[in-house]
Enzyme design. Structure first.
Site, PDB file in Angstrom:
ATOM      1  N   SER A  96       0.793  -1.231   0.000  1.00  0.00           N
ATOM      2  CA  SER A  96       0.000   0.000   0.000  1.00  0.00           C
ATOM      3  C   SER A  96       0.824   1.278   0.000  1.00  0.00           C
ATOM      4  O   SER A  96       0.255   2.367  -0.080  1.00  0.00           O
ATOM      5  CB  SER A  96      -0.953   0.011   1.195  1.00  0.00           C
ATOM      6  OG  SER A  96      -2.008  -0.901   0.982  1.00  0.00           O
ATOM      7  N   LYS A 134       0.038   3.564  -2.728  1.00  0.00           N
ATOM      8  CA  LYS A 134      -1.038   4.548  -2.628  1.00  0.00           C
ATOM      9  C   LYS A 134      -0.507   5.984  -2.597  1.00  0.00           C
ATOM     10  O   LYS A 134      -1.262   6.924  -2.855  1.00  0.00           O
ATOM     11  CB  LYS A 134      -1.896   4.271  -1.394  1.00  0.00           C
ATOM     12  CG  LYS A 134      -2.763   3.011  -1.496  1.00  0.00           C
ATOM     13  CD  LYS A 134      -3.612   2.832  -0.244  1.00  0.00           C
ATOM     14  CE  LYS A 134      -4.628   1.700  -0.374  1.00  0.00           C
ATOM     15  NZ  LYS A 134      -4.048   0.357  -0.237  1.00  0.00           N
ATOM     16  N   SER A 148      -5.800   2.783   4.877  1.00  0.00           N
ATOM     17  CA  SER A 148      -5.279   2.128   3.682  1.00  0.00           C
ATOM     18  C   SER A 148      -6.398   1.397   2.950  1.00  0.00           C
ATOM     19  O   SER A 148      -6.222   0.293   2.433  1.00  0.00           O
ATOM     20  CB  SER A 148      -4.151   1.149   4.047  1.00  0.00           C
ATOM     21  OG  SER A 148      -3.300   0.940   2.952  1.00  0.00           O
TER      22      SER A 148
END
Length: 429
Positions: free
Chosen positions: A108, A111, A166
């Site tokens: 993640s 991101k 997340s």
């Protein structure tokens, strides 16, 4: 925007110890998400003999790269990560690295690129009603913030879900608003190329494990550095806790109401945990954890006017919060070593900045301002601190700080890329 989502600020300083105490009261349900399932094979156990030389030839070599000068502290002995990097966020100097360009699953932390690519698209007050199709491609076992179909959310809500929890569900809703996952992935790859993050291939916008999806400690650091130029990015990445809209319900009389629930940032250097405290000067940015990637993390912190970025990927040691512990040790080393080590490379500027600096100005010299970098350092006093109950605001301001606006905007000729409005901590009598 609902009142519960508005930023509430106060000027009273709150100590890191107080933040840690607040964190200990958080429910167990807010723990960091467990690794997701993976559809692809595990990465190789050793780095390639040669890797990308973006940022300098030494960064493309396997193993640890550092030049210790007189008085410089030695690197921590107990680092087990496959890859890591310590860099000055503003000058771009890489103080030390280990397999910086090793292409690994990013989890993640990807991101950060997603946010840096899409954040400018909509005002924070933009509202979107979630369709069933928006959530159709969320991977099994994904970390979720708890978005419900047929409910309406603001863009501000969705970004809080991306950064704090997340939430892959929030990523997919924003991707749907952007025209779909395929378009979003294409734009993320284009933006990575613009940032010269050439180790990165995006397949899924949320960082969920996918065949051929890779990045590197070097590239993740570029994403963080670019994202931190954006005010919204800095706010979301540094928010400790916030209220998130719940599901609409009807009472016995048919009246509808919609409550909210608290979400907390899973970045443990920002929020703290049972075995790790809030790191002094921390101001974000993003963590991740999947089967292929293991634990990954990129953080930014400030001390005595110096801002460092540290990225750590996949520690071999599997102790609880190990990725944060190794990051903290690297931050400690970096702040002690800054000015005492010779850089082993640099964080390169975006391609557009390189092109702009090569163009002659009216005087006929490249780079503008007679070929010299121009930088203002006028401080803007009175940094507000975030309210501990909502956590919305810049996390470093929770310990009380001063906003220092470094003008100059674009990446400058001498490679400095100042971080605007970054809250810098300072001691108070």
């Amino acid at each position: 925007m609902p009142a519960s989502m508005k930023t509430v600020r106060r000027s009273l300083p709150v100590t890191a110890a107080a933040l840690t105490a607040l964190t200990l009261l958080a429910p167990a349900a807010l723990a960091a998400p467990s690794p997701t399932a993976s559809p692809s094979a595990s990465p190789t156990a050793t780095p390639p003999a040669s890797m990308s030389s973006v940022g300098g030839t030494r960064l493309g070599r396997p193993g640890t790269q550092v030049d210790l000068a007189g008085g410089a502290p030695v690197l921590p002995k107990d680092l087990t990560a496959r890859s890591w990097i310590v860099a000055d966020a503003e000058t771009g100097d890489v103080l030390a690295s280990h397999n910086a360009h090793w292409r690994l699953a990013p989890a993640s932390t990807l991101k950060m690129l997603f946010a840096d690519t899409l954040l400018p698209k909509w005002p924070t007050t933009t509202q979107h009603k979630v369709a069933v199709s928006d959530l159709a491609d969320v991977g099994a076992g994904s970390s979720l913030v708890g978005i419900k179909e047929e409910e309406t959310y603001t863009v501000h809500d969705l970004w809080l879900g991306v950064f704090l929890r997340s939430g892959n569900d929030a990523v997919h809703v924003l991707s749907a608003m952007n025209g779909g996952v395929d378009r979003t992935v294409a734009e993320m790859n284009e933006h990575a190329a613009e940032l010269q993050a050439l180790d990165t291939t995006v397949v899924s916008p949320d960082g969920y494990d996918a065949p051929h999806q890779v990045s590197s400690a070097y590239d993740l650091t570029l994403f963080a550095r670019s994202g931190l130029q954006k005010k919204d990015f800095r706010e979301y990445a540094s928010t400790v806790r916030a209220k998130f809209p719940g599901e609409t319900a009807k009472d016995k009389k048919g009246r509808t109401s919609r409550g909210s629930f608290e979400i907390q940032n899973t970045n443990r250097l920002l929020a703290g945990d049972s075995d790790i405290g809030v790191y002094p000067g921390i101001a974000g940015v993003k963590n991740g954890n999947t089967t292929n990637a293991g634990a990954t993390f990129t953080g930014v912190a400030e001390r005595d006017g110096r801002v460092l970025l540290v990225t750590v990927m996949n520690p071999a040691k599997k102790e609880h919060n190990e990725v944060y512990k190794e990051t903290a040790r690297l931050f400690d080393w970096g702040f002690q070593a800054a000015g005492k080590v010779k850089p082993v490379g640099e964080l390169v500027p975006p391609r557009s900045a390189v092109a702009a600096s090569a163009e002659p100005d009216d005087s006929g010299q490249a780079g503008g301002a007679g070929g010299k970098a121009v930088m203002g350092t006028k401080p803007v006093a009175g940094a507000p601190a975030a309210d501990g109950s909502t956590g919305v605001g810049i996390a470093a301001g929770i310990a009380a700080g001063v906003l220092v606006l470094l003008t100059g905007g674009a990446f400058l000729v001498n490679r400095r890329w100042p971080l605007p409005e970054l809250v810098r901590r300072r001691s108070r009598p």
